[in-house]
Design an enzyme around this catalytic site. Structure first.
Site, mmCIF file in Angstrom:
data_model
loop_
_atom_site.group_PDB
_atom_site.id
_atom_site.type_symbol
_atom_site.label_atom_id
_atom_site.label_comp_id
_atom_site.label_asym_id
_atom_site.label_seq_id
_atom_site.Cartn_x
_atom_site.Cartn_y
_atom_site.Cartn_z
ATOM 1 N N GLY A 61 25.483 -5.480 17.762
ATOM 2 C CA GLY A 61 26.156 -6.064 16.403
ATOM 3 C C GLY A 61 27.532 -6.274 16.634
ATOM 4 O O GLY A 61 28.037 -5.650 17.583
ATOM 5 N N TYR A 89 25.735 -1.925 20.260
ATOM 6 C CA TYR A 89 26.334 -1.327 19.086
ATOM 7 C C TYR A 89 25.417 -0.178 18.568
ATOM 8 O O TYR A 89 25.966 0.891 18.127
ATOM 9 C CB TYR A 89 26.363 -2.388 18.006
ATOM 10 C CG TYR A 89 27.060 -1.891 16.648
ATOM 11 C CD1 TYR A 89 28.366 -1.573 16.413
ATOM 12 C CD2 TYR A 89 26.145 -1.458 15.433
ATOM 13 C CE1 TYR A 89 28.878 -1.299 15.205
ATOM 14 C CE2 TYR A 89 26.726 -0.896 14.239
ATOM 15 C CZ TYR A 89 28.182 -0.915 14.314
ATOM 16 O OH TYR A 89 28.600 -0.296 13.160
ATOM 17 N N GLU A 177 17.268 -6.443 26.588
ATOM 18 C CA GLU A 177 16.251 -7.518 25.978
ATOM 19 C C GLU A 177 16.538 -8.932 26.730
ATOM 20 O O GLU A 177 15.853 -9.779 26.635
ATOM 21 C CB GLU A 177 16.475 -7.564 24.428
ATOM 22 C CG GLU A 177 17.866 -7.922 23.930
ATOM 23 C CD GLU A 177 18.784 -6.928 23.891
ATOM 24 O OE1 GLU A 177 18.952 -5.832 24.534
ATOM 25 O OE2 GLU A 177 19.801 -6.866 23.122
ATOM 26 N N GLY A 230 -0.463 -31.001 11.672
ATOM 27 C CA GLY A 230 -0.655 -31.621 13.250
ATOM 28 C C GLY A 230 0.360 -30.691 14.280
ATOM 29 O O GLY A 230 0.244 -30.591 15.406
ATOM 30 N N VAL A 232 2.118 -27.213 15.567
ATOM 31 C CA VAL A 232 1.554 -25.931 16.294
ATOM 32 C C VAL A 232 1.150 -24.839 15.062
ATOM 33 O O VAL A 232 0.043 -24.298 14.915
ATOM 34 C CB VAL A 232 2.357 -25.211 17.279
ATOM 35 C CG1 VAL A 232 1.739 -23.976 17.932
ATOM 36 C CG2 VAL A 232 2.758 -25.970 18.239
ATOM 37 N N ASP A 233 2.108 -24.662 14.176
ATOM 38 C CA ASP A 233 1.951 -23.605 13.150
ATOM 39 C C ASP A 233 0.873 -24.057 12.275
ATOM 40 O O ASP A 233 -0.283 -23.030 12.013
ATOM 41 C CB ASP A 233 3.123 -23.391 12.440
ATOM 42 C CG ASP A 233 4.213 -22.978 13.315
ATOM 43 O OD1 ASP A 233 4.172 -22.471 14.705
ATOM 44 O OD2 ASP A 233 5.449 -22.938 12.930
ATOM 45 N N SER A 234 0.919 -25.238 11.606
ATOM 46 C CA SER A 234 -0.235 -25.492 10.516
ATOM 47 C C SER A 234 -1.506 -25.604 11.458
ATOM 48 O O SER A 234 -2.694 -25.107 10.635
ATOM 49 C CB SER A 234 0.103 -26.546 9.916
ATOM 50 O OG SER A 234 0.162 -28.002 10.438
#
Ligand code: XMP
Length: 520
Positions: A61, A89, A177, A230, A232-234
């Site tokens: 942070g 942090y 990370e 159309g 990716v998510d939907s």
């Protein structure tokens, strides 16, 4: 949809102190096949206890933990018997709360730094004695809290990592990370699978199976409506819902005439009557209606607004024909949830096509969001698991307003044709060169510029197409990608020869900022 309680079994919680890499931490944990969620440092400890996580990670942070009003956490967190890993942090805060000392570092560290591992630690199992890590800090731990042992240092940082093995508390000053930390993934794996003892049961095949069961249970005999773009998510949401409830699902796909070449047909081939999915598929061919609304409009914001509003009108009209439904489904994904600051607590309404809200007149009782726990790469994996074709699953990001914001100035059917054809050639050549998965986002746009050229013996006065290709981590900043010149030359000559109305091709070298990725 509420799929929190127990569905994913073991989990690790990330407590977010405002670090820029918070989502990355959660993704790395999930890459170890451990389900992970992000919560704000403001989350009550009671709520954390209720979730019974197998481990807790405190993020970095921007603050100094010794300053008044700096984000902090209840000391009790370190007494729950749950392993805690503090990063940057988070590491300093752990020391500060438990009686160590944190102060301004005499030497700031930023960037790739050699870290020396000093002693055995479960965190550093199989990690080299000297390893490159990503540092980014102004403060440092000048004295560890009682009971802690220093396990790594750098030339300028005496406490690069520390541990209290009896209490399972670990502190790391650098950022495991971030991929610049060469062995960071191993360290996170060591924490979640080793220290926390997670078995690693988070996998996309089980996610699909469990989610399908959940959806069935929740929907019962009800009807579900989904706006399918159309993207990716939907598309993955449609695949999942179709697997769960078959033709109780109706998907409305609005073809606004601003899609990439053949995209409308491709979506229909997958989800329509001849496709592999069991659902009601309604394709609305609204091209002419959109072009009529967009005629004469040149202002980018006005174009966006028209495209968005028109989508709502078309969707409403279809929804009215269908009548009342029990659920409206949305392709909300986990970053949408995190970025909306809701930390996974209440439903977020993702504005479809970024148009600022849901249609007013769609008659539904509840919202269902089958992907709200997934990161984008997990959505893609779930898509493959469901048998959605690769070209759809790995589709480039495509803005809701579509080619409308890749055509500078007025949108006409003719300009749409030009940009569609040029873009199709560009994509084909990028794929041929094997660059389609490595370049972040690429597309052709139509500048509003016409200029003099010569073709054969004739003078031309035609449009200029701009090619854009960027690499980006988060779409907030981007760099122009280095597409090999030979590839660009092939694309240029094919566009000039094959696309009527174009006599010049530019390559856009601008980074973001100052440019944006799209043109309008
Ligand atoms: P910009 O042009 O803002 O784009 O640098 C950043 C990313 O967002 C996408 N984008 C949009 N996506 N609706 C969307 O769904 C929009 O109005 C929109 N505008 C930009 C863009 O493709 C890029 O990935």
């Amino acid at each position: 949809m509420d799929m929190k309680s127990g569905l994913f079994g073991e989990r690790v919680i990330v407590i977010d102190f405002g670090g820029q890499y918070n989502q990355l931490v959660a993704r790395r944990v999930r890459e170890c096949n451990v389900y992970c969620e992000i919560y704000s440092y403001k989350t009550d400890i009671g709520q954390i206890k209720e979730m019974a996580p197998k481990g807790i990670i405190l993020t970095g942070g921007p603050n100094s933990c010794y300053e008044e009003n700096a984000p902090t956490y209840a000391k009790e967190l370190f007494e729950l018997g749950i392993p805690v890993l503090g990063l940057c942090y988070g590491a300093q805060l752990m020391m500060h709360i438990l009686g160590g000392r944190v102060e301004k570092a005499p030497v700031k560290e930023y960037g790739k730094t050699e870290v020396s591992v000093d002693s055995d630690s479960p965190l550093f199992a199989d990690v080299s004695a000297k390893t490159i890590c990503w540092m980014s800090h102004n403060d440092y731990i000048s004295q560890t809290a009682p009971g802690f042992q220093v396990i790594a240092h750098t030339a300028d940082c005496p406490v690069a990592a520390a541990q209290h093995t009896d209490k399972n508390l670990y502190a790391i000053q650098f950022h495991p990370e971030v991929l610049h930390t060469m062995e960071g993934t191993k360290m996170i794996y060591n924490f979640v699978r080793g220290v926390c003892g997670c078995a690693g049961t988070w996998r996309m095949d089980s996610f699909v199976e469990e989610t399908v069961n959940r959806i069935r249970e929740r929907v019962g005999g009800g009807k579900v409506l989904l706006a399918l773009s159309g993207g990716v998510d939907s598309s993955v949401a449609a695949g999942l819902l179709s697997r769960a409830i078959g033709n109780q699902l109706t998907c409305v796909f609005v073809d606004h005439g601003l899609l990439r070449k053949n995209e409308g047909d491709e979506v229909e081939a997958v989800f329509g009557t001849n496709g592999d999915f069991d659902l009601n598929f309604i394709r609305v061919n609204a091209q002419e209606r959109y072009y009529a609304k967009l005629a004469g409009v040149t202002d980018p914001e006005a174009k966006r607004k028209i495209i968005g509003e028109e989508f709502i009108r078309v969707f409403e009209e279809e929804a009215k024909k269908i009548g009342a439904v029990d659920f409206l489904a949305q392709g909300t994904i986990y970053p949408d949830v995190v970025e909306s600051g809701l930390g996974g607590e209440s439903a977020v309404i993702k504005s479809h096509h970024n148009v600022g809200g849901l249609p007013d007149f769609v008659d539904f009782k509840e919202i269902i969001e089958p992907l709200r726990d997934l990161f984008k790469d997990e959505v893609r994996k779930a898509g493959l698991e469901l048998g959605i074709p690769e070209n759809l699953v790995f589709r480039q990001p495509f803005p809701g307003p579509g080619l409308g914001i890749r055509i500078i100035g007025e949108v006409t059917a003719e300009k749409v044709r030009i940009v569609q054809d040029a873009d199709a050639i560009y994509r084909e050549e990028i794929a041929k060169a094997g660059l389609d998965r490595s370049v972040g986002q690429y597309f052709a746009a139509l500048t509003n510029m016409r200029s003099v050229g010569v073709m054969g013996d004739e003078r031309t006065y035609d449009y200029a197409v701009a090619l854009r290709a960027v690499n980006t981590v988060d779409f907030m900043t981007a760099e122009a990608a280095e597409i090999p010149f030979a590839v660009l030359q092939t694309v240029m000559s094919r566009i000039i020869n094959e696309v009527r109305g174009v006599n010049r091709v530019f390559y856009d070298l601008t980074s973001k900022p100052p440019g944006t990725i799209e043109f309008e």
